[in-house]
Design a protein around this motif. Structure first.
Motif, mmCIF file in Angstrom:
data_model
loop_
_atom_site.group_PDB
_atom_site.id
_atom_site.type_symbol
_atom_site.label_atom_id
_atom_site.label_comp_id
_atom_site.label_asym_id
_atom_site.label_seq_id
_atom_site.Cartn_x
_atom_site.Cartn_y
_atom_site.Cartn_z
ATOM 1 N N UNK A 284 38.874 66.781 40.977
ATOM 2 C CA UNK A 284 38.559 68.120 41.482
ATOM 3 C C UNK A 284 37.562 68.029 42.624
ATOM 4 N N UNK A 285 36.552 67.163 42.475
ATOM 5 C CA UNK A 285 35.563 67.006 43.533
ATOM 6 C C UNK A 285 36.170 66.502 44.830
ATOM 7 N N UNK A 286 37.126 65.599 44.736
ATOM 8 C CA UNK A 286 37.756 65.036 45.934
ATOM 9 C C UNK A 286 38.648 66.045 46.645
ATOM 10 N N UNK A 287 39.228 66.964 45.888
ATOM 11 C CA UNK A 287 40.205 67.903 46.464
ATOM 12 C C UNK A 287 39.724 69.344 46.359
ATOM 13 N N UNK A 288 38.412 69.556 46.322
ATOM 14 C CA UNK A 288 37.840 70.851 45.985
ATOM 15 C C UNK A 288 38.348 71.988 46.862
ATOM 16 N N UNK A 289 38.331 71.817 48.168
ATOM 17 C CA UNK A 289 38.677 72.911 49.074
ATOM 18 C C UNK A 289 40.132 73.352 48.899
ATOM 19 N N UNK A 290 41.036 72.385 48.861
ATOM 20 C CA UNK A 290 42.455 72.718 48.698
ATOM 21 C C UNK A 290 42.723 73.342 47.341
ATOM 22 N N UNK B 49 50.650 69.060 41.985
ATOM 23 C CA UNK B 49 51.125 68.289 43.131
ATOM 24 C C UNK B 49 49.957 67.853 44.018
ATOM 25 N N UNK B 50 48.969 68.730 44.183
ATOM 26 C CA UNK B 50 47.793 68.374 44.972
ATOM 27 C C UNK B 50 46.978 67.261 44.304
ATOM 28 N N UNK B 51 46.888 67.327 42.978
ATOM 29 C CA UNK B 51 46.074 66.369 42.236
ATOM 30 C C UNK B 51 46.762 65.028 42.041
ATOM 31 N N UNK B 52 48.073 65.001 42.211
ATOM 32 C CA UNK B 52 48.841 63.798 41.916
ATOM 33 C C UNK B 52 48.446 62.653 42.833
#
Length: 271
Positions: free
Chosen positions: A16-22, A87-90
């Motif tokens: 979550x931290x790595x992809x927070x904005x999206x 899909x974003x987290x994958x």
């Protein structure tokens, strides 16, 4: 494979931290806004003082029937949001937000089909169990039947809780095979999943209760009625969106641990 829930939580939080904005953008559109619209346009009725238990039940039934036209598109919207977040987290795809939503849209019929099959199956089995036990005419037996059906529904839901990840990440497009794949992945980990999900939900409920006390009570004291209602609805919608985002991240982390990280597997293949 034995599930390590501590590792799954750390992986989910890090992802979550790595992809927070999206993730926040998708969660805001597909979870926050629909929840806020539902709260504002379909506010829950407050039971009047002195209402009997039967009247309260009828009031609740009438409310949920009135929200049905809004609930169907809301469920579809949140299903698409769930698949997009997965899909974003994958680790396998790393798509853009637009690419993730396109992947989610292509997976949506399969995911909805799997949920419909699951719901129909539980409804049929549950009705049969309750009907058979109700023939005894003993209230205690009928209550035991309801409890048995509830426990069965929880157990089955836990075992197929990775079906969304199977559809969104693995690309499975057969709803029956998606449910079966989740069932196989979660074998031997039902109790760990139950404890993990239960702790997560309890923690969210505690945060929601504290936030409601901190925000809603002062608003009710200093603001007019509609401002207080808007503030309460906004707080609830924001927390619900964050809850959904982290829950999806947890599901992705559990799936990656039990199914294996395809990126890591590919790296080891060429070493």
């Amino acid at each position: 494979m034995k599930l390590d829930t501590n590792r799954a939580w750390k992986d989910a939080s890090r992802n979550v931290g790595r992809n927070r904005d999206a993730l926040l953008a998708v969660a805001g559109v597909f979870f926050l806004l629909p929840q806020l619209a539902l709260a504002l346009f379909y506010p829950q009725p407050e039971p009047a003082v002195g209402m009997s238990e039967r009247q309260i039940m009828e009031l609740a039934q009438s409310y949920y029937l009135s929200t049905l036209p809004a609930m169907i598109p809301l469920v579809i919207c949140q299903a698409l949001g769930t698949l997009g977040l997965l899909s974003l987290l994958s680790h396998a795809t790393r798509p853009t937000v637009g690419g993730a939503l396109r992947l989610g849209l292509s997976a949506l019929p399969t995911y909805l089909g799997a949920q419909i099959l699951l719901g129909l199956g539980l409804a049929v089995v549950g009705t049969l169990i309750i009907s058979v036990l109700a023939l005894s005419g003993v209230m205690a037996v009928a209550v035991a039947g309801l409890l048995l059906v509830a426990l069965l529904a929880i157990a089955v839901t836990l075992r197929v809780s990775l079906s969304a990840a199977v559809v969104a990440i693995e690309g499975e497009r057969n709803p029956v095979r998606a449910l079966r794949r989740s069932w196989l992945l979660t074998a031997g980990n039902a109790w760990r999943l139950l404890a993990f999900y239960a702790l997560f939900i309890v923690a969210f409920l505690v945060i929601l209760m504290i936030a409601s006390l901190v925000v809603n009570i002062p608003l009710a004291l200093v603001a007019s009625g509609w401002v207080a209602e808007l503030g309460a609805a906004l707080v609830s919608a924001v927390l619900s969106a964050l809850f959904a985002m982290y829950l999806v991240a947890v599901i992705e982390a559990v799936h990656r641990q039990l199914a294996g990280d395809p990126v890591e597997a590919e790296r080891r293949t060429f070493e």
